[in-house]
Write an enzyme that holds these catalytic residues in place. Sequence first.
Site, PDB file in Angstrom:
ATOM      1  N   GLU A 166       0.803  -1.234   0.000  1.00 15.66           N
ATOM      2  CA  GLU A 166       0.000   0.000   0.000  1.00 15.66           C
ATOM      3  C   GLU A 166       0.834   1.281   0.000  1.00 15.66           C
ATOM      4  OE1 GLU A 166      -2.803  -0.289   3.231  1.00 15.66           O
ATOM      5  OE2 GLU A 166      -3.804  -2.033   2.378  1.00 15.66           O
ATOM      6  N   GLU A 352      -5.218  -8.744   0.527  1.00 18.44           N
ATOM      7  CA  GLU A 352      -5.961  -8.453   1.755  1.00 18.44           C
ATOM      8  C   GLU A 352      -7.421  -8.222   1.408  1.00 18.44           C
ATOM      9  OE1 GLU A 352      -4.616  -5.196   4.237  1.00 18.44           O
ATOM     10  OE2 GLU A 352      -2.514  -5.774   3.921  1.00 18.44           O
TER      11      GLU A 352
HETATM   12  O1  IFM Z   1      -4.494  -3.409   9.031  1.00 21.60           O
HETATM   13  C1  IFM Z   1      -4.396  -2.865   7.764  1.00 21.60           C
HETATM   14  C2  IFM Z   1      -3.193  -3.409   7.034  1.00 21.60           C
HETATM   15  O2  IFM Z   1      -2.019  -3.192   7.730  1.00 21.60           O
HETATM   16  C3  IFM Z   1      -3.057  -2.749   5.682  1.00 21.60           C
HETATM   17  N1  IFM Z   1      -4.304  -2.805   4.946  1.00 21.60           N
HETATM   18  C4  IFM Z   1      -5.503  -2.421   5.618  1.00 21.60           C
HETATM   19  C5  IFM Z   1      -5.632  -3.147   6.946  1.00 21.60           C
HETATM   20  C6  IFM Z   1      -6.925  -2.733   7.655  1.00 21.60           C
HETATM   21  O3  IFM Z   1      -6.932  -1.372   7.885  1.00 21.60           O
END
Ligand code: IFM
Length: 446
Positions: A166, A352
């Site tokens: 990210e 994710e």
């Molecule tokens: O916890 C975070 C993760 O570290 C990165 N992506 C989003 C998740 C939820 O906010």
Amino acid sequence: MSKLIFPDGFLWGVATASYQIEGGVTQDGRGESIWDRFSHTPGKILNGDTGDVACDHYNRYKQDVQLMKELGIKGYRFSIAWPRIYPQGRGQLNRKGIDFYNSLVDELLSSGIEPAVTLYHWDLPQALQDMGGWDNRDVANYFADYAFKMYDVLGDRVKIWITHNEPWVVAFLGNAFGIHAPGYTDFALAVRISHNLMLSHAKAVQAYRQAGGKGGQIGITLNLTPVYPASDNPEDMEAVRLVDGGQNRWFLDPVFKGEYPEDILALYQEKLNAPVIKDGDMEFIADHPVDFLGVNYYSRAVVKKGRETDFEHVRPEGVYTEMDWEVYPDGLYDLLIRIDRDYNSPDIYITENGAAFKDDKVADDRIDDQDRLDYLKAHFEAAHRAIHDGVKLKGYYVWSFMDNFEWTFGYSKNFGIVHVDYDTMERTPKKSALWYREVIGNNGII
Ligand code: IFM
């Protein structure tokens, strides 16, 4: 509903990140990271929480891997804490840091779980921040050196590598909005950093190829948000272009086309005199393509023209998670189709996806997180639809394996499919985890 069976070999996994779960921040020679510094700065994190202990995974990793095995998990995405390897970010290597990740990888493989490593999930060594952090182009070189070391050590066993997690969050939440480490509020700085992150990504990809690749694949994980207009009014469509440009195209275009989107680049250069792109930078980025894209998807954005601003966010009616993020599974489908269409059908992993809900509903001694289960099910269905329509989706990592340190929100938001009792450190699989075991066993939803 008929059965939804995924392609053979589909990689069903779970994901975590070092600072969010490991704890042990002063153990075995680990250096300070920007998140240690930030979380210990009064007022930055809800309830003054820190990652000092987190889930104590550093000391309990064997038990955690054992639980993954019991849950039938096929893939585990975790990140390496750079300051465990190089406490100062470069120079002196910390053997014990290497030992930890070596043992973790061995433990995973002997449990039949495929490791996927993220090199940077936000815990920059503080020593590198002290020399300007990602605003200093030298840091991109130190990142590539650290990456090379990790390929050298783990590359014989780890076949899925992710450079950054990210970069939008790293650049903008950390440097423009000040809510993540290192906590600056300078938009031009954030834009400069976003470019240096892209450069460092390409350098880490180059290092991977130089290290020989060893039959593995390397990619980057982007947090992507499909953006929809509040109406079909042209002004709202224009708001979509801007938000989508800054959030999605700003990262997708350099990764896949080796260039920044012209409209957003012109805007940033005119208003901020940023980023600073040196001769050869874009060619270098273009010359180091990825093997796959990691997609982090949680929700969508709906925008319109603001009264006094170019855009503002709208909050549609709907179901919302504890993060106040709308539950919108169709957004995942739309996003995957769009990437496939606009970026030449890359291989994709969902690196994710998941949801924070309050799960204090305990029935028959079980944690009944039906809302999380429903969230995951709806998103798996959307992913299946995208595969059916041609998207080359190879795997899916649920965020997160266990409850953990949710950055600015400390321990107040639970994303885990496994509950963590922070007093006893006991892990308890929630209903969603038991259901996920069935999904994995069936390679789909039946
Ligand atoms: O916890 C975070 C993760 O570290 C990165 N992506 C989003 C998740 C939820 O906010």
